[in-house]
Design a protein around this motif. Structure first.
Motif, mmCIF file in Angstrom:
data_model
loop_
_atom_site.group_PDB
_atom_site.id
_atom_site.type_symbol
_atom_site.label_atom_id
_atom_site.label_comp_id
_atom_site.label_asym_id
_atom_site.label_seq_id
_atom_site.Cartn_x
_atom_site.Cartn_y
_atom_site.Cartn_z
ATOM 1 N N TRP A 382 37.583 81.771 28.411
ATOM 2 C CA TRP A 382 37.822 81.128 29.725
ATOM 3 C C TRP A 382 37.358 81.117 31.144
ATOM 4 O O TRP A 382 37.437 81.485 32.152
ATOM 5 C CB TRP A 382 38.556 79.812 29.746
ATOM 6 C CG TRP A 382 39.806 80.153 30.019
ATOM 7 C CD1 TRP A 382 41.076 80.580 29.420
ATOM 8 C CD2 TRP A 382 40.511 80.354 32.034
ATOM 9 N NE1 TRP A 382 42.031 80.217 29.785
ATOM 10 C CE2 TRP A 382 42.127 80.776 31.220
ATOM 11 C CE3 TRP A 382 40.520 80.412 32.727
ATOM 12 C CZ2 TRP A 382 42.710 81.003 31.957
ATOM 13 C CZ3 TRP A 382 41.179 80.472 33.571
ATOM 14 C CH2 TRP A 382 42.105 80.803 32.915
ATOM 15 N N VAL A 478 35.492 72.820 33.358
ATOM 16 C CA VAL A 478 36.054 71.854 32.886
ATOM 17 C C VAL A 478 35.319 70.994 31.758
ATOM 18 O O VAL A 478 35.272 70.620 30.279
ATOM 19 C CB VAL A 478 36.320 70.647 33.137
ATOM 20 C CG1 VAL A 478 36.629 69.130 32.875
ATOM 21 C CG2 VAL A 478 37.865 70.822 34.586
ATOM 22 N N ALA A 479 33.729 70.868 31.987
ATOM 23 C CA ALA A 479 32.874 70.379 31.269
ATOM 24 C C ALA A 479 32.268 71.329 29.733
ATOM 25 O O ALA A 479 32.445 70.996 28.586
ATOM 26 C CB ALA A 479 31.852 70.175 31.763
ATOM 27 N N ASN A 481 34.014 73.657 28.965
ATOM 28 C CA ASN A 481 35.742 73.522 28.242
ATOM 29 C C ASN A 481 35.739 72.484 26.997
ATOM 30 O O ASN A 481 37.178 71.748 26.510
ATOM 31 C CB ASN A 481 36.907 74.013 28.602
ATOM 32 C CG ASN A 481 36.760 75.458 29.193
ATOM 33 O OD1 ASN A 481 36.699 76.397 28.095
ATOM 34 N ND2 ASN A 481 36.341 75.769 30.171
ATOM 35 N N THR A 482 35.418 70.904 27.875
ATOM 36 C CA THR A 482 35.159 69.661 26.676
ATOM 37 C C THR A 482 34.431 69.613 26.331
ATOM 38 O O THR A 482 34.678 69.698 25.058
ATOM 39 C CB THR A 482 36.031 68.867 27.687
ATOM 40 O OG1 THR A 482 35.180 68.625 28.894
ATOM 41 C CG2 THR A 482 36.903 69.274 28.778
ATOM 42 N N TRP A 483 33.312 68.244 26.311
ATOM 43 C CA TRP A 483 32.434 68.453 25.706
ATOM 44 C C TRP A 483 31.580 69.349 25.039
ATOM 45 O O TRP A 483 30.798 68.906 24.691
ATOM 46 C CB TRP A 483 31.890 66.690 26.112
ATOM 47 C CG TRP A 483 31.436 66.928 27.585
ATOM 48 C CD1 TRP A 483 29.932 67.553 27.661
ATOM 49 C CD2 TRP A 483 31.366 67.083 28.586
ATOM 50 N NE1 TRP A 483 29.214 67.310 28.801
ATOM 51 C CE2 TRP A 483 30.621 66.452 29.934
ATOM 52 C CE3 TRP A 483 32.876 66.704 29.671
ATOM 53 C CZ2 TRP A 483 30.796 66.677 30.926
ATOM 54 C CZ3 TRP A 483 32.852 65.914 30.874
ATOM 55 C CH2 TRP A 483 32.116 66.297 31.719
ATOM 56 N N ARG A 486 31.716 70.295 21.638
ATOM 57 C CA ARG A 486 31.706 70.075 20.786
ATOM 58 C C ARG A 486 29.861 70.216 20.767
ATOM 59 O O ARG A 486 28.962 69.964 19.016
ATOM 60 C CB ARG A 486 31.917 68.537 20.961
ATOM 61 C CG ARG A 486 32.209 67.860 19.131
ATOM 62 C CD ARG A 486 33.245 66.594 19.307
ATOM 63 N NE ARG A 486 32.898 65.682 18.350
ATOM 64 C CZ ARG A 486 33.762 64.464 17.499
ATOM 65 N NH1 ARG A 486 34.722 64.080 18.928
ATOM 66 N NH2 ARG A 486 33.466 64.503 16.755
ATOM 67 N N ASN A 491 33.131 77.166 20.032
ATOM 68 C CA ASN A 491 34.579 78.121 19.507
ATOM 69 C C ASN A 491 34.296 78.580 18.143
ATOM 70 O O ASN A 491 35.213 78.962 18.004
ATOM 71 C CB ASN A 491 35.674 76.280 18.663
ATOM 72 C CG ASN A 491 35.346 75.668 17.959
ATOM 73 O OD1 ASN A 491 33.456 76.041 17.136
ATOM 74 N ND2 ASN A 491 35.533 74.634 17.308
#
Length: 506
Positions: A382, A478-479, A481-483, A486, A491
């Motif tokens: 990140w 933030v985006a 590293n979150t949705w 997935r 990852n």
């Protein structure tokens, strides 16, 4: 000596020369983009035929189809109708008017800026831009509050056009360049399309719209949200009544919705639906009905529907009646309409970017650059992405967005492969952050248009734009590293990137 350089050195020389011309703007950007077309063959980096193939890609066809629809929207004033209707819904309250401007994310991009530009060119009538200014003199304000409102609304329109462009893969030139480079560099990757990009970017746009609205309101209008955004039925001031009356008059001048407007709107909606449903990911799309896979792209849809606009008559057909009007079969748009709207310089500029990227890969320069990035392997992923986003955010304020992303894409691809980071984890945030060039008039066309009106000074744009930059950087990080993890499986280091890495090293 130049002709005897190794391929990586020759490619680096071409890249530097092109970048210098782009930054200095000594020649038009499109002209500078032609430099690889003659220097690569001269230095033996790529053949002329190979370089020529880079200047016309799938995204060029995608852009041409979209521009056909855009030309029709502009020709038949559909953008004005949408913009005026939204302004009428907002009323004359500054805060609500600004909020409605930010909602242009749901309308054709830059509809508001086109609308205000058109109105401002009508010198015989008061323009919408002057709703909150003195009626006699364009740049004389009745109060400081009026001046702040003009600044706020002007910049809000610019930011809305920029943020709205993030929502779709065709919304900005930077996202188009990213898509074509990604598909060329990683041909086995089938993860980025119109649908997946929208699912990732739409929440970003909504969050940015809300946060930017609060930031702009606080910066220019203060914290009294109740006064500027009230929708209560209390008696309106004389100025508000005059403003709303003027807006309604402009809307009435457009008349009823015309047949070409209905056709254009229908094709625009159909184009969007076909993009979404081609390969939605969670269910089979309409492209699965065909036997051969990989032949149909978003460009197929846009070119087909754009072509229909040259065939469909602008006058509603009357079946059973013999039409004597010689112009009855005139199409909704003509080739002249298309040419007037088509940004050919951007096409050449983007093509030059593809040529530079291809040269970097062919010569081995991108692999060499990637190896120099091994020192970053000690940092968390990140942090690497954050540093890349900050770097491009600074550069793109002074260099055009297409030039910035063209220079950085091959470098970041090599860096990601070297550090075994999923390339999308770096490329997508960087692509979005490059679009946040909102601090200076040279950053992007909407900024230049707003600055030309004279309401905002450089210091106003820097102050407001810095906040938008920080908001965008935070929301994108933030985006992703979150949705984003997935949605794009960030990852893991994907197989398609590993194959490209092995190929480039060979």
């Amino acid at each position: 000596r130049l002709l005897k350089m190794s391929n990586p050195s020759s490619c680096a020389y071409v890249l530097i020369v092109t970048a210098v011309y782009w930054v200095s703007e000594a020649v038009p950007l499109g002209a500078a983009a032609l430099i690889p077309a003659f220097l690569y063959p001269l230095f033996g980096v790529m053949k002329s035929s190979e370089v020529a193939a880079e200047y016309f890609k799938n995204t060029t066809l995608l852009l041409m189809g979209v521009i056909c629809v855009a030309a029709s929207v502009e020709k038949w004033n559909l953008h004005k109708r949408i913009a005026l209707r939204m302004v009428m819904m907002a009323g004359a309250k500054p805060g609500m008017f600004m909020a409605q401007g930010f909602r242009s994310v749901l309308t054709p991009r830059a509809a508001f800026s086109s609308f205000i530009t058109d109105l401002s060119e009508k010198h015989d009538q008061p323009s919408l831009e002057l709703i909150f200014t003195n009626e006699d003199t364009k740049y004389r304000y009745q109060s400081r509050h009026d001046h702040m409102v003009c600044k706020c609304l002007s910049l809000s329109i610019s930011y809305a056009a920029t943020i709205g462009g993030l929502t779709t893969i065709i919304g900005t030139s930077t996202s188009l360049i990213f898509l074509e480079h990604f598909n060329n560099h990683y041909p086995n990757a089938e993860v980025v399309n119109f649908g997946t990009w929208f699912l990732f970017s739409f929440p970003i746009s909504l969050i940015m719209l809300v946060l930017t609205w609060f930031w702009m309101h606080w910066l220019f209008l203060g914290c009294n949200f109740k006064e500027t955004c009230s929708v209560s039925k209390k008696k309106k001031t004389k100025r508000e009544e005059m403003s709303e009356k003027r807006i309604q008059e402009e809307y009435k001048k457009l008349g009823n919705v015309s047949y070409p407007e209905m056709v254009t709107g229908f094709l625009f909606i159909l184009m969007t639906l076909l993009w979404f449903t081609r390969e939605p990911g969670f269910v089979p799309g309409w492209s699965s009905f065909f036997e051969k896979k990989g032949y149909r792209t978003d460009a197929t849809v846009s070119v087909f529907l754009g072509f229909l606009l040259f065939l469909i008559p602008a006058k509603k057909p009357c079946f059973g009646k013999r039409e004597k009007d010689i112009n009855a079969l005139d199409p909704i748009i003509t080739w002249k309409d298309f040419q007037k709207t088509m940004p050919w310089e951007i096409v050449v500029l983007v093509g030059g970017g593809y040529a530079l990227a291809a040269g970097c890969k062919t010569s081995g320069l991108s692999t060499w650059i990637g190896r120099q990035m091994l020192s970053l392997s000690s940092l968390p992923y990140w942090a690497v992405t954050l540093l890349a986003c900050i770097l491009v955010s600074l550069v793109t304020e002074f260099v055009s967005n297409p030039a910035t992303i063209t220079i950085f894409l091959p470098i970041l691809c090599s860096m990601s492969e070297t550090l075994l980071i999923n390339p999308l984890y770096t490329l997508i945030p960087v692509t979005m952050c490059i679009s946040f060039a909102v601090m200076l008039p040279v950053g992007n066309p909407p900024n230049a248009i707003v600055f030309s009106y004279g309401h905002c000074q450089i210091k106003d744009m820097v102050k407001a734009g810095l906040g938008v930059n920080l908001i965008g950087l935070a929301v994108v990080m933030v985006a992703i590293n979150t949705w984003g993890i997935r949605l794009f499986q960030l990852n893991t280091f994907p197989e398609w990137a590993a194959v490209s890495n092995i190929t480039s090293q060979i």
